[in-house]
Design an enzyme around this catalytic site. Sequence first.
Site, PDB file in Angstrom:
ATOM      1  N   ASN A 158     -39.923 101.622  99.936  1.00  0.00           N
ATOM      2  CA  ASN A 158     -41.114 100.790  99.763  1.00  0.00           C
ATOM      3  C   ASN A 158     -42.219 101.671  99.154  1.00  0.00           C
ATOM      4  OD1 ASN A 158     -43.739  99.731 100.417  1.00  0.00           O
ATOM      5  ND2 ASN A 158     -42.757  98.302 101.810  1.00  0.00           N
ATOM      6  N   HIS A 161     -47.491 102.278  99.359  1.00  0.00           N
ATOM      7  CA  HIS A 161     -48.593 103.200  99.648  1.00  0.00           C
ATOM      8  C   HIS A 161     -48.935 104.126  98.489  1.00  0.00           C
ATOM      9  CE1 HIS A 161     -49.019 101.281 103.321  1.00  0.00           C
ATOM     10  NE2 HIS A 161     -47.887 101.712 103.850  1.00  0.00           N
ATOM     11  N   ARG A 169     -59.171 104.662  94.975  1.00  0.00           N
ATOM     12  CA  ARG A 169     -60.075 105.130  93.928  1.00  0.00           C
ATOM     13  C   ARG A 169     -60.419 104.053  92.893  1.00  0.00           C
ATOM     14  NH1 ARG A 169     -61.607 110.566  92.637  1.00  0.00           N
ATOM     15  NH2 ARG A 169     -62.446 111.114  94.656  1.00  0.00           N
ATOM     16  N   HIS A 194     -44.656  94.913  98.615  1.00  0.00           N
ATOM     17  CA  HIS A 194     -45.225  93.756  99.318  1.00  0.00           C
ATOM     18  C   HIS A 194     -46.452  93.305  98.526  1.00  0.00           C
ATOM     19  CE1 HIS A 194     -46.870  92.115 103.430  1.00  0.00           C
ATOM     20  NE2 HIS A 194     -46.857  91.203 102.474  1.00  0.00           N
ATOM     21  N   ARG A 196     -49.325  91.406  98.670  1.00  0.00           N
ATOM     22  CA  ARG A 196     -50.123  90.727  99.705  1.00  0.00           C
ATOM     23  C   ARG A 196     -51.100  89.750  99.074  1.00  0.00           C
ATOM     24  NH1 ARG A 196     -51.073  92.286 104.905  1.00  0.00           N
ATOM     25  NH2 ARG A 196     -49.603  93.795 105.743  1.00  0.00           N
ATOM     26  N   ARG A 200     -54.252  94.205  98.480  1.00  0.00           N
ATOM     27  CA  ARG A 200     -54.890  95.467  98.886  1.00  0.00           C
ATOM     28  C   ARG A 200     -54.187  96.693  98.311  1.00  0.00           C
ATOM     29  NH1 ARG A 200     -53.436  95.691 105.255  1.00  0.00           N
ATOM     30  NH2 ARG A 200     -54.343  93.622 105.187  1.00  0.00           N
ATOM     31  N   GLU A 221     -41.418  91.724  99.084  1.00  0.00           N
ATOM     32  CA  GLU A 221     -41.870  91.279 100.412  1.00  0.00           C
ATOM     33  C   GLU A 221     -43.038  90.355 100.209  1.00  0.00           C
ATOM     34  OE1 GLU A 221     -43.292  93.951 103.427  1.00  0.00           O
ATOM     35  OE2 GLU A 221     -41.482  95.123 103.164  1.00  0.00           O
ATOM     36  N   THR A 252     -47.654  95.156 108.415  1.00  0.00           N
ATOM     37  CA  THR A 252     -47.024  94.002 109.043  1.00  0.00           C
ATOM     38  C   THR A 252     -46.850  94.294 110.532  1.00  0.00           C
ATOM     39  OG1 THR A 252     -45.777  93.883 106.998  1.00  0.00           O
ATOM     40  CG2 THR A 252     -45.151  92.358 108.735  1.00  0.00           C
ATOM     41  N   GLU A 302     -34.025  90.951 108.307  1.00  0.00           N
ATOM     42  CA  GLU A 302     -34.408  92.360 108.429  1.00  0.00           C
ATOM     43  C   GLU A 302     -34.938  92.544 109.839  1.00  0.00           C
ATOM     44  OE1 GLU A 302     -36.975  94.084 105.373  1.00  0.00           O
ATOM     45  OE2 GLU A 302     -37.721  95.535 106.842  1.00  0.00           O
ATOM     46  N   HIS A 342     -39.216  99.201 109.167  1.00  0.00           N
ATOM     47  CA  HIS A 342     -40.600  99.310 109.642  1.00  0.00           C
ATOM     48  C   HIS A 342     -40.740 100.490 110.593  1.00  0.00           C
ATOM     49  CE1 HIS A 342     -44.718  98.386 110.419  1.00  0.00           C
ATOM     50  NE2 HIS A 342     -44.650  97.449 109.491  1.00  0.00           N
ATOM     51  N   GLY A 364     -40.924 103.091 103.908  1.00  0.00           N
ATOM     52  CA  GLY A 364     -42.029 103.393 103.008  1.00  0.00           C
ATOM     53  C   GLY A 364     -42.900 104.535 103.476  1.00  0.00           C
TER      54      GLY A 364
END
Length: 389
Positions: A158, A161, A169, A194, A196, A200, A221, A252, A302, A342, A364
């Site tokens: 994943n 991040h 930034r 993911h 979202r 974000r 996701e 999540t 999952e 997760h 991730g």
Amino acid sequence: MPVLISSELTGPPPVSIDYLRACGERLLRLCGREKGELSILLVSDSRIAELNSRYRKKQKPTNVLAFAMQEGPETQDYDLLGDIVISVETAAREARLENISIHRRIAALLIHGLLHLLGLDHEKSDEEAAAMKSKEEILLEKLIIEQRRGGMVKLAVNVDHVATLREARGINEPDPVQAAAICELAGAQGIVVHLREDRRHIQDRDVRLLRQTVKTKLNLEMGATEEIIGIALDLKPDMVTFVPEKRKELTTEGGLNVIRQKKKIKKAISKMTKADIPVSLFIDPDSGQIKASKEVGATFVEIHTGTYCDAVTEVERDREFDLIASAAEEAFEAGLRVNAGHGLNYLTTQRVAQLGTIEELSIGHAIMARAILVGLDQAVREMAALVQL
Ligand code: PXP
């Protein structure tokens, strides 16, 4: 070869009926009794104590009782084999003592009961007890081998991040699309992002480009909202994973409540299925959620590994691991494909990867955290080695 299952328990049984039926049918085949008919009854300790007292004059609960339709060697010609009664309370206690899942313990009790129905009796002599024990061990081993998926577990990375850092930034680096390519070169067999609702981290542009560049498999996701469903149908990722999404959460937080949203999830799955996009549902390791996932037509589940990874004590971690193992077995036996993820890191991953029922792990944060220190290529290679050990 019908295997009839019934329960006298007041609540839902802690093992799924699908799992028990699959075990029963496999065992009949492994014993060369494909045509055999078997009834399995799940009861409480007090009920089995009553039966134990009535039929064996023993005033206490036991784990399993077998009532053969026919006694002696003529059982070979008889298809109606009889009844196996299992106390799930005793089975659960024994599972905890042996540090195995309740599914595994009940499978062992089923084998014991079935061998009784087939005429073996450990109470007759020491030789027969030894022969029965050895048969039980062989059958359990064969059953476990059949219950394993076969094939290596895949690592899906994943890259959310990488985008989190970019968005901190508000500029255009680091780029999750570049990161995904490095992950694939280092051995990742899938890329997960993911998208979202609040965008974000991952942006629409990232998913669009990843759709074109990912060489392995792109798993999107997403919350099952109209907007994101539209994007998924347009981009056609290799699969989607529906997750619950709350605006205020850091990540999540829990699994989807499929039971409570059956209608909505079924509708969303049907849209994806029509576009040939397989759907995975991110759920807690819970039997009810697995059954509901099967009912709404998911291809994958999952299993949420977060509580296991966050456990502070060893006892707590073992307990959470058992729940994952049981849930994965149950989902696998129900015909679902099983992923997990997760919170998995370099200490908690290997045990989950070795379960035998899991196809892919989605990881991730731990990989990205290590990548900052040792580089992304090395961080992925180290995780891939743990997953495939
Ligand atoms: N699986 C699901 C469904 C997730 O939501 C996440 C987090 O985005 C992960 C796996 C990966 O979790 P982690 O970043 O803790 O490895």
